[in-house]
Design an enzyme around this catalytic site. Structure first.
Site, PDB file in Angstrom:
ATOM      1  N   ARG A 154       0.803  -1.225   0.000  1.00  0.00           N
ATOM      2  CA  ARG A 154       0.000   0.000   0.000  1.00  0.00           C
ATOM      3  C   ARG A 154       0.836   1.275   0.000  1.00  0.00           C
ATOM      4  O   ARG A 154       0.301   2.357   0.189  1.00  0.00           O
ATOM      5  CB  ARG A 154      -0.964  -0.028   1.189  1.00  0.00           C
ATOM      6  N   GLY A 214      -1.440 -10.986   9.503  1.00  0.00           N
ATOM      7  CA  GLY A 214      -1.318 -12.348  10.012  1.00  0.00           C
ATOM      8  C   GLY A 214      -2.428 -12.805  10.917  1.00  0.00           C
ATOM      9  O   GLY A 214      -2.340 -13.888  11.500  1.00  0.00           O
ATOM     10  N   GLU A 216      -5.058 -14.165  10.319  1.00  0.00           N
ATOM     11  CA  GLU A 216      -5.650 -15.424   9.867  1.00  0.00           C
ATOM     12  C   GLU A 216      -4.760 -16.624  10.150  1.00  0.00           C
ATOM     13  O   GLU A 216      -5.116 -17.752   9.802  1.00  0.00           O
ATOM     14  CB  GLU A 216      -5.916 -15.354   8.352  1.00  0.00           C
ATOM     15  N   ASP A 347     -15.674 -11.735  12.044  1.00  0.00           N
ATOM     16  CA  ASP A 347     -14.635 -11.064  11.263  1.00  0.00           C
ATOM     17  C   ASP A 347     -15.020  -9.634  10.900  1.00  0.00           C
ATOM     18  O   ASP A 347     -14.621  -9.127   9.865  1.00  0.00           O
ATOM     19  CB  ASP A 347     -14.307 -11.857  10.000  1.00  0.00           C
TER      20      ASP A 347
END
Length: 577
Positions: A154, A214, A216, A347
Site C-alpha cells: 500500500r 497475520g 488469519e 470477522d
C-alpha cells in the site's frame, strides 16, 4: 479476517516458496533486492524534513504521506481541479509497471518525483509530470512468504532522503530515494509463523512505525518502531497483552446491541484452558496509524482475533482485537483503547485507518476527536484524549440479523465479513464537515467449525463465511456528517467498493470501482461529475499533487485479489487540458 482478506472465494492463503517467488519477481535478483537505473534522477529531489511532514496537510504541492498527513484526512488543499471544470479531466500520462497483479498503492510525491509500489514489493521512481522512469527496485523475497489476501503493498513512507517499505516476507527496508539502492533491512516478524506486511509505514521523529498482517494465521499482533537511520528496533506495542485479554466480559457491541455471548460458558473455558492463548490471538494492524503531534499519541485500528469464527478456544473479550488503540509515540506505552466488537466471531474487525479531526461533542462544543470507519457499517467518533465514544453514524449499509451466532450449517447476517468499510481509507473535508467512506454490501452466511491451532503459516479460520449467490452484491460511497452522525448523501455502485477515497478543496471526492471506473463527485451533494474507464479495477486510494503549476490526480488501476477484480499494472495520472 482481516480487512484485507475477503470472502471465502477470494480468501486464498498463499505460502510462496523460493521457486515461486523468483518466478514472480525475476530470477536475476541478488540478495537484498535489485535496483535498475533507467535515467539519472534530476537534482530537484531534496530531503524531506520533519517540518514538511508535519505541515503536509496544508501542502498544496506534494503528497508526502500515504493518507496525506499525520491526521490522515486524505484531503488535498489544491483547487485548480474543481466542480466547475472536472468534467474536462483527461489522462495526462500512464505509468506501466512490470507487475500485473492487485494494486493498492497510494503514491508518494515529493519535489516532482513520484514513488509507486506494486504487489511483490517493487518500487518505481518516476517523473510526476510525465511518468519518465528513473529507477526500479525489486525486493528479493525470503524462502517463505505467507499472506491471506493477495501480494499487495500500500505504499512507501518518505523522510529525509530515504524511503521505507514493509515487505511480504515481513521485513522493513530502507531505500535511497535518489538511487533506489537498498540501505538496510530489518526483520519485523517471522513469515513462517504467518507474519507479513502490506501496509504503508509512517515515519515521525526518525521513527518508522509499522504494524503486521497475520490475523488469519494465529500470530500475536503488534506495532513496532524502528530507527530510521539504521533499522534498529526502538519499541514494540503488542495488540494482544500478556494478560487481561478477557477484558470486562462485555455483552454488547459499541452500538448497544446484544452480542449473544454465553459468558458463563466462556469463563469455564478460560478456567479449563489457562491464559497462554494470547500468543496466537491475532490482532493484526493493517493500515497506517494517525499521529497527534501535539500530544505525541499514535492511533491505530486493530484487526480480528484468531481463529476468526471459532471463539471457544479464545474465551473473553480478546483485547485489543476489533479496537481503536492509542499509545505514546516516544515509548509505545498504552494510553487507551475502545473495543467495537468484543469476542468477534464474524470477522467484523477494525481495519480502515483512523482520522484526526475536531468535532462537536454532545453539548455542541468543538473537541479534538478521532474517527474510524467500521466493517460494521458505522463511522465511530471518539474523544481523542480518552477514547470515549461521542457518537456513531447511521448505518451506511444494510444490517440484518445482527450478531446471530455462526452455526455448523451457516447463519445469514448482514453485513458480510468484508464490511461495511474494509481496509479502504476514508477521506474528510473541512469545508463540508463530511467523512467519505467506501462501503461493501455482500450478503454472507457464517459457518463455524472446531479448529485447533494448526501451527505457523497455516490458515486458521475456524469455519467459513460465504457469499450468497442468489443475493446481489454492490457498493455505496457514503458521506457522513461527523458532528451529527447523519448520512448526508450516498451513491450506489454496481460492485462492492474497496480501495479508498480522496477529497479536495476543489469541492470534489474521487473514488474507484472494481469494474475500472474512476469517478469524481460533488463533495457537498454526491452528484457524479465525471468518470473514466481505466481498463482494470480501481481498488486503490487516489492522491493529488501539483507540478509546474498543474494539478494532477493519480490512481492505481491494478484490480484486487481479495474480491477478484480485473488485474492490471498501471497508475493513471489525470490533469486538465
Amino acid at each position: 479476517m482481516h480487512s484485507s482478506r475477503g470472502t471465502l472465494f477470494a480468501c486464498i492463503p498463499i505460502v510462496a516458496l523460493m521457486l515461486a517467488a523468483s518466478v514472480a519477481l525475476g530470477a536475476d535478483e541478488v540478495q537484498g533486492g535489485a535496483t535498475t537505473t533507467a535515467a539519472p534522477m534530476p537534482d530537484v529531489l531534496a530531503p524531506v524534513t520533519q517540518a514538511q511532514l508535519d505541515g503536509a496537510a496544508h501542502n498544496s504541492i506534494d503528497w508526502l504521506h500515504s493518507n496525506g498527513s499525520y491526521d490522515q484526512t486524505r484531503y488535498f488543499p489544491g483547487t485548480q481541479i474543481n466542480t466547475a471544470n472536472v468534467a474536462k479531466l483527461r489522462p495526462a500520462f500512464i505509468v506501466q509497471t512490470a507487475v500485473n497483479e492487485s494494486m493498492e498503492t497510494a503514491p508518494i510525491v515529493s519535489n516532482g518525483i513520484m514513488f509507486i509500489t506494486t504487489s511483490f514489493n517493487n518500487v518505481y521512481a518516476v517523473d510526476a509530470a510525465d511518468g519518465k522512469e528513473f529507477w526500479h527496485y525489486k525486493h528479493k523475497m525470503g524462502p517463505v512468504t505467507t499472506f491471506c489476501c493477495g501480494p499487495n503493498n500500500r505504499g512507501v513512507a518518505i523522510s529525509g532522503d530515504r524511503l521505507f517499505m514493509g515487505t511480504l516476507d515481513s521485513k522493513l527496508v530502507a531505500l535511497d530515494a535518489k538511487t533506489g539502492k537498498l540501505l538496510w533491512e530489518s526483520q519485523i516478524g517471522d513469515p513462517e509463523q504467518g507474519y507479513s506486511e502490506t501496509m504503508a509505514p509512517t515515519v515521525v521523529d526518525d521513527k518508522v512505525l509499522i504494524g503486521t498482517n497475520g490475523g488469519e494465521y494465529g500470530i500475536r499482533g503488534f506495532v513496532k518502531a524502528f530507527n530510521a537511520a539504521d533499522g534498529k528496533l526502538l519499541w514494540t506495542f503488542y495488540t494482544i497483552p500478556d494478560s487481561g485479554q478477557e477484558g470486562v466480559w462485555a455483552t454488547k457491541d459499541a452500538t448497544g446491541r446484544d452480542l449473544k455471548r454465553n459468558i458463563d460458558a466462556e469463563k469455564k473455558q478460560l478456567a479449563d484452558k489457562g491464559g497462554d492463548f494470547y500468543k496466537t490471538l491475532g490482532g493484526g494492524v493493517w493500515m497506517a496509524p494517525a499521529v497527534d503531534r501535539k500530544t505525541h499519541t499514535v492511533f491505530f485500528a486493530v484487526g480480528n482475533p484468531s481463529p476468526d469464527l471459532y471463539g471457544a478456544v479464545r474465551p473473553g473479550d480478546n483485547l485489543y482485537t476489533d479496537s481503536l488503540v492509542a499509545i505514546d509515540l516516544d515509548s509505545g506505552k498504552y494510553k487507551w483503547h475502545y473495543q467495537y466488537v468484543p469476542h468477534d466471531v464474524w470477522d467484523l474487525d477494525a481495519a480502515s485507518p483512523p482520522i484526526l479531526v475536531d468535532v462537536r461533542d454532545a453539548s455542541g462544543k468543538m473537541v479534538p476527536a478521532v474517527i474510524e470507519g467500521g466493517k460494521t457499517g458505522h463511522v465511530y467518533v471518539h474523544d481523542r484524549a480518552t477514547g470515549k465514544l461521542i457518537r456513531f453514524s447511521q448505518a451506511m449499509i444494510p444490517q440484518e440479523n445482527m450478531w446471530v451466532l455462526p452455526t455448523a450449517e451457516g447463519a445469514r447476517m448482514l453485513p458480510g465479513a468484508n464490511g461495511g468499510v474494509e481496509w479502504s481509507p476514508m477521506a474528510f473535508s473541512p469545508k463540508t464537515r463530511l467523512a467519505y467512506a467506501a462501503n461493501l454490501h455482500q450478503p454472507m452466511t457464517y459457518q463455524v467449525e472446531e479448529a485447533a491451532y494448526p501451527g505457523g503459516s497455516k490458515l486458521w479460520l475456524g469455519g467459513a463465511f460465504k457469499t450468497i449467490p442468489t443475493e446481489q452484491q454492490w457498493g455505496r460511497l457514503v458521506a457522513v456528517n461527523v458532528d451529527t452522525g447523519k448520512i448526508a448523501w450516498a451513491y450506489k455502485t454496481d460492485q462492492p467498493l474497496i480501495g479508498g477515497v480522496l477529497a479536495t478543496a476543489g469541492g470534489l471526492v474521487f473514488n474507484g470501482e472494481g469494474n475500472g471506473l474512476f469517478r469524481a463527485f460533488d463533495a457537498s451533494n454526491g452528484k457524479k461529475l465525471w468518470e473514466f474507464q481505466c481498463g482494470a479495477g480501481v481498488n486503490a486510494p487516489a492522491v493529488s499533487y501539483m507540478d509546474h503549476g498543474k494539478q494532477y490526480v493519480a490512481v492505481a488501476a491494478g484490480g484486487n485479489t481479495q474480491l477478484d477484480f480485473k488485474r492490471g499494472n498501471t497508475v493513471v495520472v489525470f490533469a486538465l487540458p
